[in-house]
Design an enzyme around this catalytic site. Structure first.
Site, mmCIF file in Angstrom:
data_model
loop_
_atom_site.group_PDB
_atom_site.id
_atom_site.type_symbol
_atom_site.label_atom_id
_atom_site.label_comp_id
_atom_site.label_asym_id
_atom_site.label_seq_id
_atom_site.Cartn_x
_atom_site.Cartn_y
_atom_site.Cartn_z
ATOM 1 N N ASN A 60 0.870 -1.170 0.000
ATOM 2 C CA ASN A 60 0.000 0.000 0.000
ATOM 3 C C ASN A 60 0.910 1.226 0.000
ATOM 4 O OD1 ASN A 60 -1.809 2.037 0.419
ATOM 5 N ND2 ASN A 60 -2.369 1.437 2.520
ATOM 6 N N LYS A 86 0.120 4.273 -0.446
ATOM 7 C CA LYS A 86 -0.528 5.496 0.052
ATOM 8 C C LYS A 86 -0.244 6.644 -0.928
ATOM 9 C CE LYS A 86 -0.270 3.461 4.545
ATOM 10 N NZ LYS A 86 -0.357 3.581 5.975
ATOM 11 N N HIS A 137 -9.798 1.376 4.114
ATOM 12 C CA HIS A 137 -8.540 1.519 4.870
ATOM 13 C C HIS A 137 -8.773 2.496 6.022
ATOM 14 C CE1 HIS A 137 -4.484 2.793 5.896
ATOM 15 N NE2 HIS A 137 -4.107 1.608 5.440
ATOM 16 N N GLU A 149 -7.192 4.902 7.113
ATOM 17 C CA GLU A 149 -6.985 6.330 6.805
ATOM 18 C C GLU A 149 -8.195 6.900 6.067
ATOM 19 O OE1 GLU A 149 -3.073 5.862 5.063
ATOM 20 O OE2 GLU A 149 -2.412 5.223 7.055
ATOM 21 N N GLU A 177 -6.070 -4.625 10.300
ATOM 22 C CA GLU A 177 -5.032 -3.633 10.571
ATOM 23 C C GLU A 177 -5.394 -2.860 11.828
ATOM 24 O OE1 GLU A 177 -2.714 -2.446 6.829
ATOM 25 O OE2 GLU A 177 -4.560 -1.306 6.782
ATOM 26 N N GLY A 219 1.936 2.451 10.644
ATOM 27 C CA GLY A 219 2.892 3.543 10.484
ATOM 28 C C GLY A 219 3.543 3.987 11.785
ATOM 29 N N SER A 231 2.895 -2.035 10.418
ATOM 30 C CA SER A 231 4.338 -2.079 10.663
ATOM 31 C C SER A 231 4.975 -3.435 10.349
ATOM 32 C CB SER A 231 4.649 -1.649 12.101
ATOM 33 O OG SER A 231 4.189 -0.329 12.326
HETATM 34 P P1 PGA Z 1 2.450 0.376 7.653
HETATM 35 O O1 PGA Z 1 1.050 0.637 6.933
HETATM 36 O O2 PGA Z 1 3.006 -0.918 7.124
HETATM 37 O O3 PGA Z 1 3.300 1.561 7.285
HETATM 38 O O4 PGA Z 1 2.179 0.297 9.128
HETATM 39 C C1 PGA Z 1 0.143 -0.413 6.712
HETATM 40 C C2 PGA Z 1 -1.117 0.100 6.046
HETATM 41 O O5 PGA Z 1 -1.565 1.210 6.361
HETATM 42 O O6 PGA Z 1 -1.717 -0.587 5.196
#
Ligand code: PGA
Length: 243
Positions: free
Chosen positions: A8, A10, A89, A91, A159, A165, A204
């Protein structure tokens, strides 16, 4: 069932970065048991499609065309070669106020236009502290999957919002509890389909923790943000899963 490793990106990378990423990624040997997917910004649709990988947008609007300023058409994405799409997602939920009802509409729309969706679910830190994790997952799954019969592939990504993140990874106990709960839900609600549905973990994931996480109960894929941006670290995750 292949183990899915999904990137992903983003809101990162321009078309030229995308071309360069795939020039390097092309040299990666991926075992047959692993399937890689790339969720890229819409602006990178063309170079991603030309790279010949499995890919999709990170969000869609549930209509083919129309007066929807700033949105991505699932039909155009599919015409450009997308086969997958991320839906719900965290976000999208927290920054753009997407509701469970909207994720449901988007899942239906994705299927209508031939895109295989990955529905993202997960609790916030507050919800976990209040002991609401499974309740939140239940709500996101019940409403998100309402009246849906998987027509193509359909997968779920767990998630935990507090692990995205942040560098903080859920423990294998936390991951297996959530994944088992999701699997049981799918067994009951989609008995004819659940065996083909992967449950990805996201939050992460990096080369250092990928092997242990990949062996955790009911984990059949990863959704990777930060560590998917560089071919080296994405490759490291693939290697860690291949063992
Ligand atoms: P990350 O993001 O691996 O940077 O924690 C995962 C995601 O948001 O899909």
């Amino acid at each position: 069932m292949s183990f899915i490793i999904a990137a992903n990106w983003k809101m990162n990378k321009a078309p030229q970065d995308t071309v360069e990423f795939f020039e390097t990624f092309r040299q990666t040997k991926v075992a047959d048991k692993i399937k890689t997917l790339f969720f890229v910004p819409a602006v990178n649709a063309l170079p991603t499609s030309q790279a010949g990988v499995n890919w999709g947008p990170q969000n869609i609007f549930p209509a083919a065309t129309g007066a929807f300023t700033g949105e991505n058409s699932p039909k155009v994405m599919a015409d450009l070669g997308a086969r997958y799409v991320l839906v719900g997602h965290s976000e999208r939920r927290s920054l753009f106020f997407e509701t469970d009802e909207q994720t449901n509409i988007k899942l239906h729309s994705a299927q209508e236009f031939g895109l295989s969706p990955i529905l993202c679910v997960g609790e916030t830190l507050d919800e976990r502290k209040q002991g609401l994790t499974l309740e939140v997952l239940q709500r996101q799954l019940v409403t998100g999957l309402s009246n849906l019969t998987p027509s193509n592939e359909l997968h779920i990504a767990y998630e935990p919002v507090w692990a995205i993140g942040t560098g903080e990874v859920a423990t294998t106990e936390q991951v297996s509890e959530a994944h088992r709960f999701i699997r049981k839900f799918l067994q009951e609600k989609l008995p004819q389909h659940h065996q083909k549905m992967n449950i990805l973990y996201g939050g992460s994931v990096k080369p250092e923790n990928a092997n242990e996480l990949s062996k955790t109960a009911e984990v059949s894929g990863f959704l990777v943000g930060g560590a998917s941006l560089k071919p080296d670290s994405f490759h490291g995750i693939i290697e860690a899963v291949q063992g």
